[in-house]
Design a protein around this motif. Structure first.
Motif, mmCIF file in Angstrom:
data_model
loop_
_atom_site.group_PDB
_atom_site.id
_atom_site.type_symbol
_atom_site.label_atom_id
_atom_site.label_comp_id
_atom_site.label_asym_id
_atom_site.label_seq_id
_atom_site.Cartn_x
_atom_site.Cartn_y
_atom_site.Cartn_z
ATOM 1 N N ILE A 284 -0.978 -38.039 12.062
ATOM 2 C CA ILE A 284 -0.885 -36.669 12.563
ATOM 3 C C ILE A 284 0.357 -36.476 13.426
ATOM 4 C CG2 ILE A 284 -3.351 -36.190 12.452
ATOM 5 C CD1 ILE A 284 -3.552 -36.919 15.410
ATOM 6 N N SER A 285 1.034 -37.547 13.731
ATOM 7 C CA SER A 285 2.316 -37.506 14.418
ATOM 8 C C SER A 285 2.981 -38.857 14.205
ATOM 9 C CB SER A 285 2.145 -37.222 15.915
ATOM 10 O OG SER A 285 1.578 -38.330 16.580
ATOM 11 N N LYS A 286 4.146 -39.042 14.802
ATOM 12 C CA LYS A 286 4.867 -40.296 14.646
ATOM 13 C C LYS A 286 4.068 -41.469 15.190
ATOM 14 C CE LYS A 286 9.247 -42.548 15.815
ATOM 15 N NZ LYS A 286 10.553 -42.395 16.527
ATOM 16 N N ASN A 287 3.267 -41.249 16.224
ATOM 17 C CA ASN A 287 2.571 -42.346 16.900
ATOM 18 C C ASN A 287 1.058 -42.183 16.936
ATOM 19 O OD1 ASN A 287 5.026 -43.704 17.682
ATOM 20 N ND2 ASN A 287 5.315 -42.097 19.207
ATOM 21 N N ALA A 288 0.515 -41.310 16.118
ATOM 22 C CA ALA A 288 -0.935 -41.086 16.141
ATOM 23 C C ALA A 288 -1.478 -40.990 14.719
ATOM 24 C CB ALA A 288 -1.270 -39.830 16.922
ATOM 25 N N GLU A 289 -2.716 -41.460 14.550
ATOM 26 C CA GLU A 289 -3.338 -41.512 13.231
ATOM 27 C C GLU A 289 -4.824 -41.210 13.353
ATOM 28 O OE1 GLU A 289 -2.693 -44.906 10.168
ATOM 29 O OE2 GLU A 289 -4.530 -45.438 11.267
ATOM 30 N N LEU A 290 -5.320 -40.319 12.521
ATOM 31 C CA LEU A 290 -6.750 -40.061 12.424
ATOM 32 C C LEU A 290 -7.348 -40.936 11.336
ATOM 33 C CD1 LEU A 290 -7.010 -36.155 12.657
ATOM 34 C CD2 LEU A 290 -7.552 -37.831 14.437
ATOM 35 N N GLY A 291 -8.569 -41.388 11.568
ATOM 36 C CA GLY A 291 -9.258 -42.193 10.577
ATOM 37 C C GLY A 291 -10.653 -41.667 10.330
ATOM 38 N N GLY A 310 -43.445 -50.924 0.397
ATOM 39 C CA GLY A 310 -42.596 -49.786 0.712
ATOM 40 C C GLY A 310 -41.113 -50.122 0.594
ATOM 41 N N ARG A 311 -40.796 -51.243 -0.018
ATOM 42 C CA ARG A 311 -39.403 -51.674 -0.123
ATOM 43 C C ARG A 311 -38.847 -51.516 -1.533
ATOM 44 N NH1 ARG A 311 -40.172 -56.707 4.129
ATOM 45 N NH2 ARG A 311 -39.987 -55.363 5.979
ATOM 46 N N ASP A 312 -39.506 -50.727 -2.333
ATOM 47 C CA ASP A 312 -38.962 -50.397 -3.637
ATOM 48 C C ASP A 312 -37.761 -49.468 -3.505
ATOM 49 O OD1 ASP A 312 -40.843 -48.569 -2.633
ATOM 50 O OD2 ASP A 312 -41.120 -47.661 -4.608
ATOM 51 N N GLU A 313 -37.624 -48.823 -2.357
ATOM 52 C CA GLU A 313 -36.457 -48.006 -2.055
ATOM 53 C C GLU A 313 -35.937 -48.373 -0.668
ATOM 54 O OE1 GLU A 313 -35.479 -43.331 -1.233
ATOM 55 O OE2 GLU A 313 -36.730 -43.812 -2.975
ATOM 56 N N GLN A 314 -34.638 -48.654 -0.582
ATOM 57 C CA GLN A 314 -34.008 -49.018 0.691
ATOM 58 C C GLN A 314 -32.679 -48.270 0.783
ATOM 59 O OE1 GLN A 314 -34.171 -53.291 1.608
ATOM 60 N NE2 GLN A 314 -35.728 -53.579 0.014
ATOM 61 N N ILE A 315 -32.448 -47.608 1.922
ATOM 62 C CA ILE A 315 -31.322 -46.677 2.041
ATOM 63 C C ILE A 315 -30.567 -46.918 3.342
ATOM 64 C CG2 ILE A 315 -30.704 -44.233 2.321
ATOM 65 C CD1 ILE A 315 -32.993 -43.496 0.536
ATOM 66 N N GLY A 316 -29.270 -46.691 3.307
ATOM 67 C CA GLY A 316 -28.470 -46.714 4.525
ATOM 68 C C GLY A 316 -27.211 -45.885 4.355
ATOM 69 N N TYR A 317 -26.729 -45.320 5.456
ATOM 70 C CA TYR A 317 -25.468 -44.572 5.423
ATOM 71 C C TYR A 317 -24.876 -44.528 6.825
ATOM 72 C CZ TYR A 317 -28.318 -40.678 7.226
ATOM 73 O OH TYR A 317 -29.155 -39.901 7.972
ATOM 74 N N TYR A 318 -23.557 -44.308 6.902
ATOM 75 C CA TYR A 318 -22.912 -44.109 8.200
ATOM 76 C C TYR A 318 -21.667 -43.264 8.036
ATOM 77 C CZ TYR A 318 -19.394 -47.800 7.220
ATOM 78 O OH TYR A 318 -18.375 -48.562 6.693
ATOM 79 N N ILE A 319 -21.275 -42.635 9.151
ATOM 80 C CA ILE A 319 -20.004 -41.921 9.238
ATOM 81 C C ILE A 319 -19.292 -42.427 10.491
ATOM 82 C CG2 ILE A 319 -20.744 -39.874 7.975
ATOM 83 C CD1 ILE A 319 -21.127 -38.479 10.673
ATOM 84 N N GLU A 320 -17.962 -42.531 10.393
ATOM 85 C CA GLU A 320 -17.198 -43.113 11.500
ATOM 86 C C GLU A 320 -15.825 -42.443 11.616
ATOM 87 O OE1 GLU A 320 -16.921 -47.597 12.114
ATOM 88 O OE2 GLU A 320 -14.832 -47.069 11.667
ATOM 89 N N PRO A 321 -15.666 -41.443 12.483
ATOM 90 C CA PRO A 321 -14.333 -40.906 12.773
ATOM 91 C C PRO A 321 -13.631 -41.751 13.841
ATOM 92 C CG PRO A 321 -15.991 -39.621 13.910
ATOM 93 C CD PRO A 321 -16.740 -40.666 13.119
ATOM 94 N N SER A 322 -12.294 -41.745 13.811
ATOM 95 C CA SER A 322 -11.531 -42.526 14.787
ATOM 96 C C SER A 322 -10.157 -41.906 14.978
ATOM 97 C CB SER A 322 -11.385 -43.983 14.327
ATOM 98 O OG SER A 322 -10.662 -44.061 13.112
ATOM 99 N N VAL A 323 -9.492 -42.294 16.068
ATOM 100 C CA VAL A 323 -8.113 -41.910 16.324
ATOM 101 C C VAL A 323 -7.395 -43.111 16.908
ATOM 102 C CG1 VAL A 323 -8.666 -40.984 18.623
ATOM 103 C CG2 VAL A 323 -6.576 -40.231 17.440
ATOM 104 N N LYS A 324 -6.153 -43.323 16.478
ATOM 105 C CA LYS A 324 -5.387 -44.493 16.894
ATOM 106 C C LYS A 324 -4.005 -44.047 17.360
ATOM 107 C CE LYS A 324 -3.885 -49.032 15.083
ATOM 108 N NZ LYS A 324 -3.920 -49.915 13.890
ATOM 109 N N PHE A 325 -3.561 -44.598 18.509
ATOM 110 C CA PHE A 325 -2.261 -44.260 19.079
ATOM 111 C C PHE A 325 -1.399 -45.518 19.146
ATOM 112 C CE2 PHE A 325 -5.414 -41.389 20.938
ATOM 113 C CZ PHE A 325 -4.861 -40.156 20.614
ATOM 114 N N LYS A 326 -0.180 -45.415 18.642
ATOM 115 C CA LYS A 326 0.766 -46.516 18.712
ATOM 116 C C LYS A 326 1.716 -46.293 19.887
ATOM 117 C CE LYS A 326 0.632 -47.420 13.754
ATOM 118 N NZ LYS A 326 1.401 -47.531 12.489
#
Length: 398
Positions: A284-291, A310-326
């Protein structure tokens, strides 16, 4: 005086290889001292023979022969040390891994990983020594390769790429632990095909899980190719797109003919694992990054026993936003948040899912070294204890 004649260039090269083929060349010349003087034609023929022998030896020494195998061998690895607070109050050398690769030729290569978990292994010790990878890759053409050996399953984000500097959080996320039993490897044979538009297709036939018939928990079924029962095979396919810089979109499908490896037909339990994910990094800039990372995984398991649990169906999910600065110094700092849900008993009628919210930061003093801290807040099913805690760690790869 009788002489053995070599050109100035050939003489210099012969001296340089005195202990090898050059010694044989000199020996042939010294033998000529006891005979009649050679004719100019004989001398030129001998010079050409010596030249060819010297060049052949030099080529072998410089292109992976017995004198230069190290030129095609690479060494690497990674490791991480964790502190877990909460009820644990524990410090652990979670893992240390050595990687050794070797190129036999431009089209045949070896990949291996040797791992020590929890610092100590043996009777009564907490750790294990494991061979996590050991496979040969053969290039069939510029876009297609075949592989055989001990292979990491091409499923999810972390299973193939799990070096500590490459992901956020001290611990690996719960979904790629409880639902996708990372790190997960099998004995396999298969191929990969990469297209010019950024698409890649992987297909493998491999050994399968052997879950205890009374649990049906995928993580408990990893055999790690250690005298693994292989009555029923398994198959995995993945399609992945990386045609846009910073973007990976992929989906995997695995079929287990019988995830219990049973020898009685009436207790067989076939299973299908579906997984899809996106991993995107956007400057998003020279020194910043969105993830942004997001992943979904689901097991569908046949059989009455799995259904009763009850284990004939097993489910999982996740979401993970991030920002990184150099930083100008070359260091970097990043912040992330992750919301994850997993349920190994999603087939029953009660609420058995575990949800977890994690927030934290990574600091990279070098691209291959990371310091991590995070806080996890967990909501566990009724009757179990929430695992809320502070985690800290250091990781590296080389």
């Amino acid at each position: 005086m009788k002489k053995c004649l070599l050109s100035g260039e050939n003489l210099a090269r012969t001296k340089a290889l005195l202990m090898g083929t050059g010694a044989a060349a000199l020996l042939s010349c010294s033998t000529a001292l006891a005979a009649d003087p050679p004719s100019p034609a004989d001398m030129w023929k001998q010079i050409q023979q010596n030249q060819k022998a010297i060049e052949a030896t030099a080529d072998a020494m410089g292109s992976g022969g017995s004198q230069g195998w190290w030129n095609r061998t690479s060494l690497g690895g990674y490791g991480e040390v964790h502190y877990n607070g909460g009820d644990k109050h524990e410090i652990d050398v979670h893992r240390f891994v050595l990687f050794v690769g070797h190129e036999y030729s431009d089209s045949v290569r070896l990949f291996t990983e040797f791992e020590l978990e929890h610092a100590l292994a043996g009777d009564g010790k907490p750790g294990e020594v494991e061979l996590e990878q050991a496979w040969i890759e053969f290039d069939l053409n510029k876009q297609t390769s075949a592989r055989a050996g001990v292979v990491l399953m091409p499923i999810g984000i972390l299973n193939e790429t799990h070096e500590p500097p490459t992901f956020y959080g001290v611990e690996r996320n719960r979904v790629e632990n409880k639902i996708i039993p990372s790190t997960w490897w099998e004995a396999a044979v298969g191929f990969a095909h990469t297209m010019d538009n950024g698409l890649r297709i992987d297909a493998l036939a491999h050994s399968g899980l052997d879950v205890p018939n009374g649990t049906f928990l995928p993580r408990s079924g990893r055999q790690k190719v250690a005298e693994a029962t292989a009555r029923k095979p398994a198959f995995t396919g993945r399609i992945r797109y990386t045609g846009i810089p910073g973007l990976e979109v992929a989906s995997s499908l695995q079929y287990q003919a019988d995830m219990t490896q049973a020898d009685a037909v009436d207790v067989e339990s076939s299973a299908i694992l579906f997984e899809a994910h996106v991993d995107y990094k956007k400057p998003i800039s020279k020194n910043a990054e969105l993830g942004f990372r997001a992943l979904f995984a689901q097991w569908d398991i046949d059989g009455q026993t799995a259904s009763d649990l009850g284990r004939d169906e097993q489910i999982g999910y996740y979401i993970e936003p991030s920002v990184k600065f150099k930083m100008a110094s070359g260091n970097a700092v990043g912040f992330f948040a992750r919301y994850a849900v997993d349920d190994n008993t999603a087939g029953n009628s009660t609420d058995t899912e575990t949800s977890e919210f994690v927030i934290g930061a990574n600091y990279w003093p070098h691209d291959n070294v990371v310091l991590k801290v995070d806080y996890q807040n967990q909501s566990a099913p009724e009757g179990t204890t929430d695992d809320d805690r502070l985690n800290a760690g250091i990781g590296f790869n080389f």
